[in-house]
Design an enzyme around this catalytic site. Structure first.
Site: not given
Length: 123
Positions: A33, A74, A81
């Site tokens: 990411e 995160e 997600e």
């Protein structure tokens, strides 16, 4: 298609070793990411700044702790997600809201890190 059986639960040292492996796999996934790489860079830069400007050990450890918190938030946002993308491959209002809320959690944590760094470095 055959259904896989759930592997037996591990205990003791085997559980600890397995959990460490799961965490390493999560870190490897998170490293893909760009947001994580940017946040890790921010923490690294702030840690370097703390050392160069002579921040105390407790102040530096406080930043390190907040940096770990940012990485944890995160990771949770990325997990959210991944799940939302699996459950709703197309666009949907609830998927957008879920992702927006995860993003807000990350933004709040970044704000906390920046406020802390500003207080330590300015005052």
């Amino acid at each position: 298609m055959s259904v896989q059986e759930k592997p037996p639960r591990k205990s003791g040292l085997a559980h600890f070793i397995a959990a460490a492996g799961y965490s390493a796999a999560g870190l490897a996934r998170l490293a893909r990411e760009s947001a994580f790489r940017q946040e890790a860079g921010l923490i690294a830069a702030l840690l370097l700044l703390f050392v160069v400007l002579g921040a105390s050990l407790p102040e530096t450890l406080g930043l390190l702790g907040l940096g770990l918190l940012l990485i944890a938030v995160e990771a949770l946002n990325t997990a959210l997600e991944v799940l939302v993308d699996h459950l709703s491959p197309g666009w949907s209002a609830w998927a957008k809201e879920a992702k927006d809320l995860g993003s807000l959690a990350v933004a709040c944590t970044i704000g906390l890190v920046l406020i802390y760094a500003g207080v330590v470095l300015i005052w």
